[in-house]
Scaffold this motif. Structure first.
Motif, PDB file in Angstrom:
ATOM      1  N   ALA B 124       1.175  -1.405   0.004  1.00 59.00           N
ATOM      2  CA  ALA B 124       0.251  -0.621  -0.111  1.00 59.00           C
ATOM      3  C   ALA B 124       0.657   0.604   0.375  1.00 59.00           C
ATOM      4  N   GLU B 125       2.114   0.930   0.497  1.00 61.56           N
ATOM      5  CA  GLU B 125       3.325   2.267   0.763  1.00 61.56           C
ATOM      6  C   GLU B 125       3.314   2.464  -1.167  1.00 61.56           C
ATOM      7  N   LEU B 128       1.039   3.972  -2.858  1.00 62.60           N
ATOM      8  CA  LEU B 128       0.523   4.854  -3.022  1.00 62.60           C
ATOM      9  C   LEU B 128       1.936   6.162  -3.392  1.00 62.60           C
ATOM     10  N   ALA B 131       0.913   6.871  -7.048  1.00 62.69           N
ATOM     11  CA  ALA B 131       0.158   7.062  -7.695  1.00 62.69           C
ATOM     12  C   ALA B 131       0.199   8.482  -7.467  1.00 62.69           C
ATOM     13  N   THR B 132       1.226   8.937  -6.397  1.00 71.44           N
ATOM     14  CA  THR B 132       1.104  10.548  -6.119  1.00 71.44           C
ATOM     15  C   THR B 132       2.582  10.543  -6.784  1.00 71.44           C
ATOM     16  N   SER B 234      -6.816   3.868  -6.753  1.00 72.29           N
ATOM     17  CA  SER B 234      -7.349   3.812  -5.356  1.00 72.29           C
ATOM     18  C   SER B 234      -7.570   2.216  -5.599  1.00 72.29           C
ATOM     19  N   ILE B 237      -4.007  -0.094  -6.156  1.00 76.64           N
ATOM     20  CA  ILE B 237      -4.095  -0.536  -4.995  1.00 76.64           C
ATOM     21  C   ILE B 237      -4.475  -0.998  -3.937  1.00 76.64           C
TER      22      ILE B 237
END
Lengths: 149, 267
Positions: B124-125, B128, B131-132, B234, B237
């Protein structure tokens, strides 16, 4: 949380891990007991070695004095030739001692018991036991008993 | 015809993602080695990052490992006593508990819990971050994300897992002793004595350690790869996190069978 605290916690974590390994080595597997001093090799020929396996213990009067190193077939005599490693501290086994394969308990593992003889000469490294007694075969015993032989 | 095409596409996708994952692992290892070279510079920075990840991945997993280990050991003690006392051989409970934990349950359950607790968080880390667009920003700044983000996490998992598995086994054995010796009244001497005579350091303890090293590598590899490779949305992820847990668990159980067959199967 500061870098320092993180480092200390990680250090403690690694210490705990290594302490666990030491605990498993010493308390659970009894590693110190397995470490033994120098040994010398003797041989014994059996008609039937049963399920005797390498690392099985060799005992005398109930005290472990060595381990089985190898079990092989002698292709000339068709006997099982067992090599045993005896602790160097026990260097005065009388030459007419007998090697007997016994079972610990009724269904336990097999080990070699050395019944002490009365000779003044003692076995030297590389010698072979003169008299041996093969493994007791429970099935054969029962069938002998059942057929009355 | 369509069915065959779908099958073919699935096979090719699978092969491509396996290839990407292996390439990714290789690149990460090369990046680590480059970081260790004297000319590669900034090794001290890398070590600080590794310590940080060891804390997140290893130390923070301790609570779940210790509690599960304790309860699994206690259950083994209770169940083993019930079964063994039927044969009047409840003194063999020590060796049953310790061999079960050292050979199988220690490495495997630790790896499953690790995949659920630390692996999903890693995915997840990193997902993200992707994704960012933090990962691409790093690349723009000339910082290798494999070296800065992925390598510390991979090595942290690789180092933590054997330590966690060892702690799990010790706590489990202690829990089993608590139940069988303190509560059910098995003689303490035969508990430890039978255990010591049947457990071999090389073949039982060290094979368990080897298993957990393999599981540690596989779990963390799957976790960081799924994060790095995820669709940067989202939904992407969340599906990558799910995949991490599912794939890591399956890989651990499958590999465990193979490793057990190689280590303990007599053939």
């Amino acid at each position: 949380m500061g870098q320092r605290t993180t480092e200390v916690t990680v250090g403690l974590f690694m210490l705990a891990g290594f302490a666990a390994l030491v605990f498993l080595a010493l308390q659970v597997s009894g590693l110190s007991a397995a470490q033994s001093g120098p040994t010398y090799t003797l041989y014994a020929n059996f008609n039937d070695a049963g399920s005797l396996a390498p690392r099985a213990k060799v005992s005398m009067a109930g005290v472990t004095i060595g381990r089985v190193r190898d079990v092989a077939l002698d292709t000339k005599t068709f006997q099982a030739r067992v090599a045993v490693e005896i602790d160097q501290t026990v260097d005065n086994i009388p030459a007419d001692s007998a090697a007997v394969i016994r079972t610990s308990g009724l269904l336990g593992e097999q080990y070699i018991d050395i019944s002490v003889g009365g000779d003044t000469e003692s076995l030297k490294p590389g010698d072979t036991f003169y008299s041996t007694q093969s493994a007791m075969n429970l099935e054969r015993l029962i069938s002998n008993f059942a057929t009355g032989k | 015809m369509n069915v065959i095409a779908v099958l073919g596409r699935t096979g090719l996708d699978l092969l491509a993602s396996l290839g990407r994952a292996s390439q990714f692992l290789g690149a990460t290892l090369v990046a680590t080695v480059a970081g260790l070279m004297p000319g590669g510079g900034r090794f001290s920075v890398g070590l600080g990052l590794l310590v940080r990840q060891l804390y997140v991945v290893g130390v923070l997993s301790l609570a779940i490992i210790v509690v599960s280990g304790l309860f699994i050991g206690m259950v083994l003690g209770l169940q083993g006593y019930t079964i063994l006392s039927d044969y009047g051989s409840e003194s063999a409970i020590g060796q049953m508990i310790s061999l079960t934990l050292l050979r199988e349950l220690g490495p495997v359950v630790t790896a499953l819990l690790f995949a659920g607790r630390a692996g999903s968080a890693l995915t997840a880390e990193i997902g993200l971050m992707k994704a960012t667009e933090q990962l691409s920003s790093m690349e723009m700044m000339g910082v290798d994300p494999l070296r800065r983000v992925i390598a510390p996490r991979l090595w942290a998992g690789f180092f933590s897992m054997p330590l966690l598995a060892l702690i799990f086994s010790v706590v489990g054995i202690w829990g089993g002793m608590l139940v069988s010796v303190e509560w059910l009244g098995v003689f303490e001497g035969s508990f430890w004595g039978n255990m010591q005579s049947s457990v071999e350091f090389g073949s039982d303890v060290m094979n368990g350690v080897i298993k957990s090293i393999v599981f540690g590598l596989v779990c963390t590899w799957i976790a960081v790869y799924q994060g790095y490779d995820c669709v940067p949305t989202s939904a992407g992820i969340s599906s990558a996190t799910t995949k991490t847990v599912v794939y890591a668990s399956l890989a651990v159980l499958g590999l465990d069978f193979i490793l057990t067959a190689v280590m303990f199967g007599d053939f």
